[in-house]
Design an enzyme around this catalytic site. Structure first.
Site, PDB file in Angstrom:
ATOM      1  N   LYS A 125      49.232  -8.111  19.482  1.00 53.07           N
ATOM      2  CA  LYS A 125      50.300  -7.745  20.418  1.00 53.07           C
ATOM      3  C   LYS A 125      49.653  -7.035  21.590  1.00 53.07           C
ATOM      4  O   LYS A 125      48.595  -6.427  21.438  1.00 53.07           O
ATOM      5  CB  LYS A 125      51.306  -6.805  19.740  1.00 53.07           C
ATOM      6  CG  LYS A 125      52.663  -6.805  20.387  1.00 53.07           C
ATOM      7  CD  LYS A 125      53.476  -7.986  19.932  1.00 53.07           C
ATOM      8  CE  LYS A 125      54.836  -8.061  20.556  1.00 53.07           C
ATOM      9  NZ  LYS A 125      55.616  -9.163  19.971  1.00 53.07           N
TER      10      LYS A 125
HETATM   11  P1  NAD Z   1      63.959 -10.225  27.398  1.00 58.27           P
HETATM   12  O1  NAD Z   1      63.216  -9.316  28.247  1.00 58.27           O
HETATM   13  O2  NAD Z   1      64.132 -11.642  27.821  1.00 58.27           O
HETATM   14  O3  NAD Z   1      65.433  -9.621  27.149  1.00 58.27           O
HETATM   15  C1  NAD Z   1      65.625  -8.340  26.657  1.00 58.27           C
HETATM   16  C2  NAD Z   1      67.122  -8.055  26.635  1.00 58.27           C
HETATM   17  O4  NAD Z   1      67.330  -6.803  25.991  1.00 58.27           O
HETATM   18  C3  NAD Z   1      67.732  -7.950  28.036  1.00 58.27           C
HETATM   19  O5  NAD Z   1      69.026  -8.522  28.013  1.00 58.27           O
HETATM   20  C4  NAD Z   1      67.810  -6.438  28.245  1.00 58.27           C
HETATM   21  O6  NAD Z   1      68.833  -6.053  29.155  1.00 58.27           O
HETATM   22  C5  NAD Z   1      68.129  -5.982  26.833  1.00 58.27           C
HETATM   23  N1  NAD Z   1      67.777  -4.574  26.625  1.00 58.27           N
HETATM   24  C6  NAD Z   1      66.657  -3.939  26.995  1.00 58.27           C
HETATM   25  N2  NAD Z   1      66.724  -2.629  26.669  1.00 58.27           N
HETATM   26  C7  NAD Z   1      67.926  -2.469  26.058  1.00 58.27           C
HETATM   27  C8  NAD Z   1      68.607  -1.355  25.497  1.00 58.27           C
HETATM   28  N3  NAD Z   1      68.056  -0.134  25.532  1.00 58.27           N
HETATM   29  N4  NAD Z   1      69.840  -1.539  24.955  1.00 58.27           N
HETATM   30  C9  NAD Z   1      70.409  -2.766  24.953  1.00 58.27           C
HETATM   31  N5  NAD Z   1      69.825  -3.852  25.475  1.00 58.27           N
HETATM   32  C10 NAD Z   1      68.602  -3.705  26.023  1.00 58.27           C
HETATM   33  O7  NAD Z   1      63.281 -10.124  25.950  1.00 58.27           O
HETATM   34  P2  NAD Z   1      63.277 -11.204  24.792  1.00 58.27           P
HETATM   35  O8  NAD Z   1      62.096 -12.068  24.969  1.00 58.27           O
HETATM   36  O9  NAD Z   1      64.644 -11.809  24.666  1.00 58.27           O
HETATM   37  O10 NAD Z   1      62.960 -10.261  23.533  1.00 58.27           O
HETATM   38  C11 NAD Z   1      63.985  -9.545  22.879  1.00 58.27           C
HETATM   39  C12 NAD Z   1      63.465  -9.085  21.514  1.00 58.27           C
HETATM   40  O11 NAD Z   1      63.053 -10.246  20.765  1.00 58.27           O
HETATM   41  C13 NAD Z   1      62.239  -8.170  21.550  1.00 58.27           C
HETATM   42  O12 NAD Z   1      62.324  -7.258  20.481  1.00 58.27           O
HETATM   43  C14 NAD Z   1      61.087  -9.118  21.313  1.00 58.27           C
HETATM   44  O13 NAD Z   1      59.963  -8.466  20.746  1.00 58.27           O
HETATM   45  C15 NAD Z   1      61.716 -10.073  20.332  1.00 58.27           C
HETATM   46  N6  NAD Z   1      61.054 -11.392  20.286  1.00 58.27           N
HETATM   47  C16 NAD Z   1      60.976 -12.186  21.375  1.00 58.27           C
HETATM   48  C17 NAD Z   1      60.369 -13.432  21.285  1.00 58.27           C
HETATM   49  C18 NAD Z   1      60.314 -14.385  22.446  1.00 58.27           C
HETATM   50  O14 NAD Z   1      59.906 -15.536  22.244  1.00 58.27           O
HETATM   51  N7  NAD Z   1      60.723 -14.000  23.639  1.00 58.27           N
HETATM   52  C19 NAD Z   1      59.825 -13.840  20.067  1.00 58.27           C
HETATM   53  C20 NAD Z   1      59.929 -13.009  18.957  1.00 58.27           C
HETATM   54  C21 NAD Z   1      60.567 -11.780  19.076  1.00 58.27           C
END
Ligand code: NAD
Length: 428
Positions: free
Chosen positions: A106
């Site tokens: 990571k």
């Molecule tokens: P992203 O940046 O596209 O979206 C994040 C979302 O979370 C946004 O809508 C943002 O407004 C919201 N957010 C941020 N802080 C917040 C808070 N304090 N309260 C409520 N909402 C909040 O991110 P993503 O890629 O969708 O990732 C989201 C989660 O999924 C993370 O934990 C990430 O580690 C996990 N994840 C993502 C992927 C991927 O392929 N993108 C894969 C595995 C896990």
């Protein structure tokens, strides 16, 4: 303790518990507990106003026993060594659970991307990539998007790495734009995987998916795709939220309109024909399924008891604390853990990497079918072990992931150990 210290301690605690259940030897445990390699770098960036700001960047490779390490890059004010180390460890178990030939990693930069321009983000990405260039590569460590990074970020990383190598290396990152060696289905891989897990959980608990009331926190890459796919499958999306706040309509939110609203206004707040709710309220709603798809530590011992949903599918990494886990298990909530629920991303990343190495690209239909097979197959293995051992799904998933890495370590043995013994005894 700071939030990220807790996250790291939790990852270690989870590992220790499972290592005990699996009765792993002490020396194997010690080798699996701590990251193989951690790099902290300074990332000086010239801002648009002409001044230079130095950001702190991290890349942690937790394990490489099964292959190159793999894991996302996040841009967020909370990024620090403990957060990245904990998430790298989870990636190791996740990749092993999904039978991917990868270890876990990571990375991230501590910054506030919401306050930065595209130019600043590009300069920061290129400098960060340069600072970690020696330890990444298609056979070493392959980054991907995570919080506040996307396909454009990956394009800049791939370009920076390739320029320094002197040739184009698409396989150094995944989650790239299609034109640059990205894979069909990657952008929506994680959200699609989350949707498959909701469908499987509903099959176990309710039989019927249509009309299931779903609340989703986070409308980014993961949350928005899961929302759209579940809406298309006939689920009733009753609430959504993001960093700006949430929106609730018990009769169901019109998702095409929601997506249009987010495109126009960037955030959920202000959505018409829905009541404004807070992120805290979302977890206490009368609904059937909750998908936390934003950040860590959202379901804790303070609100776990108030959860009314029967299914939780963890789109985000680490949204539930161990204390909350126990409360939810006692309440018989069917919780699909992060290392399984959001593994669709790394699964399609793996497909992308394979395609990049072969320079041969598959159809979207192929990818969706392969993704579904991997996700549903793993879900069934985890569910069977959980039923057999009488443990929650998280413990069962960790047992499968950790067990696989431990077995591989035993098969590989310990480098130099035997040789040292040999020389030692030969000298006597
Ligand atoms: P992203 O940046 O596209 O979206 C994040 C979302 O979370 C946004 O809508 C943002 O407004 C919201 N957010 C941020 N802080 C917040 C808070 N304090 N309260 C409520 N909402 C909040 O991110 P993503 O890629 O969708 O990732 C989201 C989660 O999924 C993370 O934990 C990430 O580690 C996990 N994840 C993502 C992927 C991927 O392929 N993108 C894969 C595995 C896990």
């Amino acid at each position: 303790m700071e939030k990220n210290d807790i996250l790291f301690e939790t990852a270690l605690e989870q590992f220790d518990t499972v290592a005990e259940i699996l009765q792993l030897e002490d020396e194997i445990r010690e080798r699996m507990r701590f990251p193989k390699r951690s790099l902290i770098v300074s990332v000086p960036v010239r801002l648009d106003n002409g001044t230079v700001k130095v950001f702190r960047g991290y890349r942690v490779q937790h394990d490489i026993t099964l292959g190159p390490s793999k894991g996302g890059i996040r841009y967020h004010p909370n990024v620090d060594l403990n957060e990245v180390s904990a998430l790298a460890m989870l990636m190791t178990w996740k990749c092993a659970l999904m039978h991917m030939p990868y270890g876990g990693a990571k990375g991230g930069v501590q910054c506030n991307p919401e306050e930065m321009s595209q130019n600043e983000l590009e300069r920061m990405t290129r400098r960060y990539t340069t600072e970690i260039v020696q330890i990444i590569g298609p056979d070493r460590d392959i980054p991907a998007p995570d919080l506040y990074t996307n396909s454009q970020t990956m394009a800049w990383m791939m370009d920076t790495y390739s320029v320094q190598q002197g040739n184009t290396v698409p396989g150094v990152v995944t989650g790239k734009p299609l034109l640059l060696g990205g894979s069909l289905g990657r952008a929506e891989g994680t959200g699609r995987g989350v949707a498959y897990m909701v469908i499987e959980a509903a099959r176990v608990l309710y039989k019927e998916l249509r009309g299931l009331r779903v609340a989703i926190q986070g409308m980014g890459n993961v949350g928005s795709v899961a929302t759209r796919l579940l809406y298309d499958q006939g689920c009733n999306i009753v609430a959504v939220s993001d960093v700006s706040g949430g929106a609730y309509n018990p009769k169901g939110i019109l998702v095409p309109y929601l997506m249009h609203h987010i495109k126009e206004h960037k955030h959920v707040v202000g959505l018409r024909e829905a009541d404004a709710i807070t992120n805290e309220e979302l977890f206490e709603l009368d609904c059937d399924v909750i998908i936390p798809a934003a950040i860590e530590g959202q379901i804790t011992e303070t609100n776990a008891d108030k959860v009314r949903a029967k299914i939780i599918v963890e789109g985000a990494n680490g949204p539930t604390t161990p204390e909350a886990d126990k409360i939810l298990f006692d309440k018989k909530v069917f919780l699909v853990p992060d290392i399984l629920a959001n593994a669709g991303g790394v699964t399609v990343s793996y497909f992308e990497w394979v395609q990049d190495i072969q320079y041969y690209f598959w159809s979207e239909e192929d990818i969706q079918k392969k993704l579904k097979d991997v996700m549903v197959g793993t879900f069934n293995r985890v569910l069977a072990l959980s039923n057999k051992q009488g443990v929650d799904l998280r413990t069962a998933a960790l047992m499968l992931g950790i067990g696989r890495v431990a077995d591989a370590k035993k098969l590989r043995g310990l480098y130099l150990n035997g040789i040292m013994d040999f020389h030692g005894s030969a000298a006597q």
